[in-house]
Design a protein around this motif. Sequence first.
Motif, PDB file in Angstrom:
ATOM      1  N   SER A   1      10.349  22.485  12.231  1.00  0.00           N
ATOM      2  CA  SER A   1       9.336  21.478  11.886  1.00  0.00           C
ATOM      3  C   SER A   1       9.983  20.222  11.310  1.00  0.00           C
ATOM      4  N   LEU A   2      10.990  20.410  10.466  1.00  0.00           N
ATOM      5  CA  LEU A   2      11.695  19.257   9.898  1.00  0.00           C
ATOM      6  C   LEU A   2      12.411  18.460  10.980  1.00  0.00           C
ATOM      7  N   LEU A   3      13.016  19.155  11.941  1.00  0.00           N
ATOM      8  CA  LEU A   3      13.693  18.466  13.045  1.00  0.00           C
ATOM      9  C   LEU A   3      12.697  17.662  13.881  1.00  0.00           C
ATOM     10  N   ILE A   4      11.526  18.253  14.121  1.00  0.00           N
ATOM     11  CA  ILE A   4      10.492  17.542  14.883  1.00  0.00           C
ATOM     12  C   ILE A   4      10.049  16.294  14.127  1.00  0.00           C
ATOM     13  N   ASN A   5       9.849  16.425  12.808  1.00  0.00           N
ATOM     14  CA  ASN A   5       9.462  15.260  12.017  1.00  0.00           C
ATOM     15  C   ASN A   5      10.525  14.171  12.063  1.00  0.00           C
ATOM     16  N   ASP A   6      11.797  14.577  12.026  1.00  0.00           N
ATOM     17  CA  ASP A   6      12.885  13.602  12.120  1.00  0.00           C
ATOM     18  C   ASP A   6      12.845  12.875  13.457  1.00  0.00           C
ATOM     19  N   LEU A   7      12.606  13.625  14.535  1.00  0.00           N
ATOM     20  CA  LEU A   7      12.522  13.004  15.862  1.00  0.00           C
ATOM     21  C   LEU A   7      11.377  12.005  15.935  1.00  0.00           C
ATOM     22  N   LEU A   8      10.233  12.374  15.383  1.00  0.00           N
ATOM     23  CA  LEU A   8       9.076  11.482  15.409  1.00  0.00           C
ATOM     24  C   LEU A   8       9.341  10.219  14.593  1.00  0.00           C
ATOM     25  N   ASP A   9       9.952  10.369  13.430  1.00  0.00           N
ATOM     26  CA  ASP A   9      10.273   9.199  12.610  1.00  0.00           C
ATOM     27  C   ASP A   9      11.269   8.290  13.315  1.00  0.00           C
ATOM     28  N   PHE A  10      12.256   8.895  13.962  1.00  0.00           N
ATOM     29  CA  PHE A  10      13.236   8.108  14.711  1.00  0.00           C
ATOM     30  C   PHE A  10      12.564   7.343  15.833  1.00  0.00           C
ATOM     31  N   ALA A  11      11.694   8.021  16.586  1.00  0.00           N
ATOM     32  CA  ALA A  11      11.016   7.378  17.712  1.00  0.00           C
ATOM     33  C   ALA A  11      10.115   6.241  17.231  1.00  0.00           C
ATOM     34  N   ARG A  12       9.402   6.445  16.120  1.00  0.00           N
ATOM     35  CA  ARG A  12       8.537   5.386  15.591  1.00  0.00           C
ATOM     36  C   ARG A  12       9.355   4.150  15.233  1.00  0.00           C
ATOM     37  N   GLY A  13      10.498   4.377  14.597  1.00  0.00           N
ATOM     38  CA  GLY A  13      11.331   3.252  14.212  1.00  0.00           C
ATOM     39  C   GLY A  13      11.887   2.522  15.410  1.00  0.00           C
ATOM     40  N   ARG A  14      12.309   3.250  16.438  1.00  0.00           N
ATOM     41  CA  ARG A  14      12.911   2.628  17.621  1.00  0.00           C
ATOM     42  C   ARG A  14      11.875   1.933  18.483  1.00  0.00           C
ATOM     43  N   LEU A  15      10.645   2.437  18.479  1.00  0.00           N
ATOM     44  CA  LEU A  15       9.604   1.838  19.314  1.00  0.00           C
ATOM     45  C   LEU A  15       8.873   0.707  18.613  1.00  0.00           C
ATOM     46  N   GLY A  16       9.280   0.389  17.396  1.00  0.00           N
ATOM     47  CA  GLY A  16       8.745  -0.803  16.738  1.00  0.00           C
ATOM     48  C   GLY A  16       7.607  -0.557  15.781  1.00  0.00           C
ATOM     49  N   SER A  17       7.010   0.631  15.764  1.00  0.00           N
ATOM     50  CA  SER A  17       5.886   0.864  14.867  1.00  0.00           C
ATOM     51  C   SER A  17       6.340   1.082  13.430  1.00  0.00           C
ATOM     52  N   GLY A  18       7.590   1.534  13.250  1.00  0.00           N
ATOM     53  CA  GLY A  18       8.132   1.704  11.916  1.00  0.00           C
ATOM     54  C   GLY A  18       7.513   2.876  11.177  1.00  0.00           C
ATOM     55  N   LEU A  19       8.049   3.142   9.992  1.00  0.00           N
ATOM     56  CA  LEU A  19       7.523   4.229   9.173  1.00  0.00           C
ATOM     57  C   LEU A  19       6.256   3.768   8.466  1.00  0.00           C
ATOM     58  N   THR A  20       5.234   4.605   8.508  1.00  0.00           N
ATOM     59  CA  THR A  20       3.978   4.270   7.837  1.00  0.00           C
ATOM     60  C   THR A  20       3.998   4.830   6.419  1.00  0.00           C
TER      61      THR A  20
ATOM     62  N   THR B   1       9.760  12.515  -1.128  1.00  0.00           N
ATOM     63  CA  THR B   1      10.243  13.900  -1.156  1.00  0.00           C
ATOM     64  C   THR B   1      11.057  14.217   0.101  1.00  0.00           C
ATOM     65  N   GLN B   2      10.681  13.614   1.220  1.00  0.00           N
ATOM     66  CA  GLN B   2      11.477  13.771   2.443  1.00  0.00           C
ATOM     67  C   GLN B   2      12.863  13.171   2.239  1.00  0.00           C
ATOM     68  N   LEU B   3      12.924  12.014   1.601  1.00  0.00           N
ATOM     69  CA  LEU B   3      14.206  11.366   1.309  1.00  0.00           C
ATOM     70  C   LEU B   3      15.056  12.251   0.402  1.00  0.00           C
ATOM     71  N   VAL B   4      14.434  12.779  -0.667  1.00  0.00           N
ATOM     72  CA  VAL B   4      15.166  13.649  -1.594  1.00  0.00           C
ATOM     73  C   VAL B   4      15.685  14.878  -0.858  1.00  0.00           C
ATOM     74  N   SER B   5      14.833  15.473  -0.024  1.00  0.00           N
ATOM     75  CA  SER B   5      15.225  16.664   0.725  1.00  0.00           C
ATOM     76  C   SER B   5      16.401  16.368   1.649  1.00  0.00           C
ATOM     77  N   ASN B   6      16.372  15.202   2.313  1.00  0.00           N
ATOM     78  CA  ASN B   6      17.461  14.846   3.223  1.00  0.00           C
ATOM     79  C   ASN B   6      18.769  14.635   2.470  1.00  0.00           C
ATOM     80  N   LEU B   7      18.722  13.936   1.334  1.00  0.00           N
ATOM     81  CA  LEU B   7      19.949  13.660   0.582  1.00  0.00           C
ATOM     82  C   LEU B   7      20.527  14.936  -0.032  1.00  0.00           C
ATOM     83  N   VAL B   8      19.664  15.749  -0.643  1.00  0.00           N
ATOM     84  CA  VAL B   8      20.150  16.990  -1.243  1.00  0.00           C
ATOM     85  C   VAL B   8      20.600  17.967  -0.164  1.00  0.00           C
ATOM     86  N   GLY B   9      19.850  18.042   0.942  1.00  0.00           N
ATOM     87  CA  GLY B   9      20.251  18.896   2.054  1.00  0.00           C
ATOM     88  C   GLY B   9      21.601  18.481   2.617  1.00  0.00           C
TER      89      GLY B   9
END
Length: 283
Positions: free
Chosen positions: A114-133, A180-188
């Motif tokens: 699930s975390l990997l899927i969320n990362d993919l979606l965030d990456f795609a949003r950023g690359r397609l111009g919609s950015g992180l909401t 919390t996603q940011l914290v999880s990524n940095l600590v992970g």
Amino acid sequence: MSPRNGSFFGTLCALDPLPAKLSNPGIIATFENFAQLIGLQLDLQDDLVRKEDQLLEAGQTAEIRERFIAILGHDLRNPVAAIEAGITMLGRTQTDEKSGWILTQLLQSTRRISLLINDLLDFARGRLGSGLTLRSVLVPRMSVPIEQVIAELQIVHPDRIVDLNLKLEEAVTCDVERITQLVSNLVGNALTHGAVDEPIAVTATSAGGTFTLSVSNGGTPIPDEVLPTLFQPFTQSAEGQSANGLGLGLFIASEIAKAHGGSIEVSSSDEGTRFKLTMPCSC
């Protein structure tokens, strides 16, 4: 003729009110030089057109690829959620120790997917111009979500020590899920790449209108040549492969920081590696 392949492309003419001997070697050389310059210019124009076409095609291919990633990630969320729910239901009915252990491992793997899927979606949003909401709210006690993230990570890494030091004097306006996603990524990232026999140090402060979060770990320092590209997507490790999923964790953490008007800095030496987030308490 064209200087590239010697092909004939036209006739070069010149008008002169005075009679001239065209067989003069100087005149012939002048015409040849003009012809070569014109031919070179035509070749350059052809190259420019070809490169523009190649860039356009590459851009279209990249956009199709990124849209495919976005659609794939979105469509994978429902079946993964169904699997996770089924594992949770089975866990409530199983009393056998071995079965319980297997279900726990399956649940952890499913959540990792699930975390990997969320990362993919965030990456795609950023690359397609919609950015992180962002859905920013006032968080009076920022310590609560941070402590929750650390507790969840320690369930997965029970043998690791995470020293938490929180001095949060001011409330923070932010998107709690994103932070919390940011914290999880940095600590992970620290758990993955840090020395296993040294603790991870997590420090957070909010004072003077600024929220800071630092994550430090011991171990082998990050090579100097890797530092400039560390926050780029799909960054590879020094060994030539990503040691933490898709290599999107630090990229997404950086994008979350930017969306909150902040930034992440990294320093790495033999004494340790530290990632530090700095952002306003009210973004």
